[in-house]
Scaffold this motif. Structure first.
Motif, short mmCIF file in Angstrom:
data_model
loop_
_atom_site.label_atom_id
_atom_site.label_comp_id
_atom_site.label_asym_id
_atom_site.label_seq_id
_atom_site.Cartn_x
_atom_site.Cartn_y
_atom_site.Cartn_z
N ARG A 1 -9.41 -29.02 32.06
CA ARG A 1 -8.62 -27.82 32.11
C ARG A 1 -8.50 -27.37 33.55
NH1 ARG A 1 -8.15 -24.14 28.03
NH2 ARG A 1 -7.34 -22.23 28.92
N SER B 1 -9.08 -19.70 38.66
CA SER B 1 -8.29 -20.51 37.72
C SER B 1 -7.97 -21.90 38.29
CB SER B 1 -6.99 -19.78 37.39
OG SER B 1 -6.33 -19.47 38.60
N TRP C 1 2.46 -18.88 35.22
CA TRP C 1 2.13 -17.98 34.12
C TRP C 1 0.76 -18.34 33.53
CZ3 TRP C 1 1.45 -18.68 28.77
CH2 TRP C 1 1.38 -17.49 28.04
N THR C 2 0.52 -19.65 33.29
CA THR C 2 -0.78 -20.03 32.70
C THR C 2 -1.92 -19.74 33.68
OG1 THR C 2 -0.53 -22.33 33.45
CG2 THR C 2 0.13 -21.87 31.18
N THR C 3 -1.64 -19.91 34.98
CA THR C 3 -2.67 -19.65 35.99
C THR C 3 -3.07 -18.18 35.97
OG1 THR C 3 -1.77 -21.38 37.38
CG2 THR C 3 -3.15 -19.77 38.49
N GLY D 1 -5.36 -22.96 33.85
CA GLY D 1 -5.09 -22.45 32.50
C GLY D 1 -4.45 -23.45 31.56
N MET D 2 -4.36 -24.72 31.97
CA MET D 2 -3.75 -25.73 31.10
C MET D 2 -4.83 -26.71 30.63
SD MET D 2 -0.32 -25.67 30.92
CE MET D 2 0.64 -27.13 31.18
N ARG E 1 -2.62 -16.04 33.53
CA ARG E 1 -3.26 -15.72 32.24
C ARG E 1 -4.73 -16.14 32.30
NH1 ARG E 1 -1.70 -19.25 27.11
NH2 ARG E 1 -2.57 -20.73 28.60
N GLU E 2 -4.98 -17.32 32.87
CA GLU E 2 -6.36 -17.81 32.98
C GLU E 2 -7.21 -16.88 33.87
OE1 GLU E 2 -7.58 -20.10 31.24
OE2 GLU E 2 -9.35 -20.92 32.24
#
Ligand code: B12
Ligand code: SF4
Length: 557
Positions: free
Chosen positions: A181, A53, A524-526, A184-185, A528-529
């Protein structure tokens, strides 16, 4: 085949032209030559691909056809990253006199299919194929095209349309990357937020034996300059600065710093006009050594992509240069280094390969590209290997991209092992040095600490811009990387922690606050990715359709 186009197209500049890149989706395995390990991405394809990620994901437009479109006066559409359906739709929705297809060697299967589609859906169109795919020996028999163009395409197309091939080159306003990107962003795309691409030349006179770009534009001693002088280049950069509101440029020139007179004149003009520009450049070690660190810093060089190859390989661009020392010095001056190391050079063996990889990784460059030594059709290396009977006969051209397995018989390393060493190099670099994003932050901080009080305000302003990012979003990213790396490599995690503390010393309130607020969201985004990637998520570029000099076709009764 129609005869070679010394004569112009019958409709000359009135001809309606479609220029298209090859069709996607790209990041999947298919019969046309798409490969899941060969996505339409630069970093994730060949630089940060093992970084999960933390890999930097982005797309780049097809600049060759954008340049051609900008420099002809005929009505012309550019279709970039079409699907097969979008290509078919465009061929039938408009009548095109000329369909130009751009591809590189791995794309030959798609070029073949696109030629077939044109013949079926738009049988009156003349098909022109250009780009590196044209370098394949015997390509004429593989695809059904009317003209196959080797080398520089702007002058060829102008000639074909009866236009002045020596007219000055107009530069389109190109945003260098899109859909960026990381962790995850998806980064917001605001005007001026991404560097502009500038293409001062194509080719490279150094002529390294494996180098396909050099070979395609004439080989050793040759290249094609679009902008000869610093004055011309400065004018183009000012125009693009105004159009795109950028102060950062990705200079797409294989060896920008080799042309010292042009670069130094550019610096002079930048100083006169107070331009605080940032330049990302490709340069060989011998070219970098033509400058002092201060000259590079004042010129705005903030990112260098340089070939490290191997100190034992004997390439003239590396001769007499201590590459390790040079990469360290560049980083100490705030210049991010992207090293490029070749796996499977002639002197490599299973016994020395791991050691060579370790020493390349020990340079701790911010980014590191690894590529297999690959004899690509059209290069001196390919010629040599073919003469020695060492090319492997059954390798699909779609797999000749340097990120899979050897396409030739190496003296000591097997085809299977070539992939193992390559994959290990990426993994080891990540494990030992940490995410490139962290390494970049480290270099930015070094630059800021060194130059924050520099007398030239242009230089101060540039480092201030970079430091601002470090104190905010980057510091939150450091917080996440520190946490996530605890399980991978504790030493790296501690190094990230130390860096974060230093950043927070420079800007105690903002940096701490952003890490506290943004950090948990990024974590969290990391994660999720990471889950998405584990489930096989891939990314594809969007399709673009852009028209220039366009007038709707006149219907003939
Ligand atoms: C940007 C870039 C990319 C972008 C993609 C751009 C895109 N939208 O297709 C990314 C990063 C995604 C990418 C990926 C890959 N790339 Co790439 N890429 C480049 C790079 C750095 C710049 C290309 C460029 O714009 N050059 C400037 C323009 C002006 O030059 P040009 O494209 O060659 O176009 C000129 C002529 O070729 C000609 N021309 C081009 N198209 C057409 C069409 C017509 C009709 C005509 C008449 C003429 C014509 O006219 C143009 C003006 O003179 C080049 C290196 C380089 N310096 O060129 C490598 C390069 C093209 N890539 C290469 C490779 C191998 C790859 C990858 C396989 C990755 C890898 N493992 O290395 C993947 C393949 C992706 C895929 N699935 O197809 C090789 C091609 C080798 C070969 N002989 O085929 C190059 C040359 C790099 C190298 N030295 O190895 N790449
Ligand atoms: S210096 Fe780089 S761009 Fe130039 S010929 Fe060698 S590998 Fe190619």
């Amino acid at each position: 085949m129609k005869p070679s186009p010394v004569e112009t197209h019958p409709k000359a500049s009135q001809a309606r032209i479609l220029l298209s890149s090859v069709f996607g989706p790209y990041a999947q395995d298919d019969e046309f030559g798409s490969r899941s390990i060969n996505p339409m991405e630069l970093y994730h394809n060949q630089v940060t691909r093992a970084q999960g990620s933390f890999s930097l994901r982005m797309f780049h437009r097809s600049w060759g056809i954008m340049m051609i479109q900008e420099n002809i006066s005929a009505p012309c559409s550019v279709l970039d990253f079409p699907t097969r359906e979008a290509f078919a739709r465009e061929l039938t929705a408009n009548h095109y006199d000329i369909v130009g297809i751009s591809g590189i060697i791995v794309n030959v299967g798609k070029v073949r299919e696109m030629c077939r589609m044109v013949r079926k859906l738009s049988p009156d169109s003349t098909i022109i194929v250009g780009g590196h795919v044209a370098a394949i020996p015997g390509v004429e028999a593989m695809i059904d095209a009317d003209h196959i163009v080797r080398g520089e395409g702007i002058s060829w197309m102008r000639r074909y349309l009866g236009e002045d091939e020596n007219a000055p080159i107009r530069h389109p306003a190109i945003v260098s990357g899109l859909r960026t990107r990381i962790m995850g962003m998806l980064l917001p795309e605001r005007k001026g937020g991404t560097a502009a691409t500038i293409i001062p030349s194509v080719g490279c006179p150094m002529g390294c034996n494996f180098c396909t770009t050099s070979a395609f534009f004439g080989g050793k001693g040759k290249f094609v300059n679009f902008y000869e002088t610093g004055d011309e280049l400065f004018a183009v950069m000012c125009q693009i600065e105004a159009e795109l509101k950028v102060h950062s440029f990705f200079v797409m020139d294989e060896n920008f710093l080799l042309h010292r007179t042009r670069a130094m004149r550019l610096l002079e003009l930048m100083k006169q006009a107070g331009k605080s520009w940032e330049l990302s450049v490709f340069a060989s070690a011998n070219a970098i050594k033509k400058y002092t660190m201060l000259e590079l810093v004042e010129l705005g060089v903030s990112w260098v992509w340089m070939g490290l190859e191997s100190p034992h390989a004997g390439y003239s661009k590396l001769q007499g240069n201590n590459v390790g020392e040079l990469t360290r010095e560049l980083r100490e001056h705030g210049i991010r280094v992207q090293g490029s190391t070749i796996i499977g050079l002639e002197h490599h063996t299973p016994d020395n390969m791991a050691e060579e990889i370790e020493s390349a990784i020990a340079y701790q460059t911010d980014f590191h590209q690894f590529m297999l030594y690959t004899p690509v059709p059209g290069t001196p290396l390919y010629q040599e290997m073919s003469e020695q009977g060492r090319m492997l006969p059954d390798v699909d051209l779609a797999d000749v991209h340097g990120q899979f397995k050897f396409n030739f018989k190496h003296a000591a390393i097997s085809r299977e092992d070539s992939k193992r060493f390559l994959d290990w190099a990426f993994w080891r670099d990540f494990e030992r040095n940490g995410p490139s994003l962290y390494r970049m932050c480290r270099t930015v901080l070094q630059g800021w600490q060194r130059y924050k009080n520099y007398p030239d305000p242009r230089v101060r302003e540039r480092f201030e811009r970079e430091a601002k990012k470090l104190n905010s979003a980057y510091n939150a990213a450091l917080w996440v990387m520190e946490r996530e790396f605890k399980n991978v490599n504790r030493t790296v995690s501690e190094r990230i922690h130390k860096l974060r503390r230093e950043v927070e010393k420079e800007s105690p309130v903002v940096a701490r606050l952003t890490a506290a607020v943004l950090g948990p969201i990024l974590l969290w985004t990391t994660r999720r990715e990471e889950n998405r990637l584990a489930k096989g998520r891939t990314y594809e570029p969007p399709t673009f359709l852009e028209r220039r000099n366009w007038v709707p076709a006149v219907e003939t009764p």
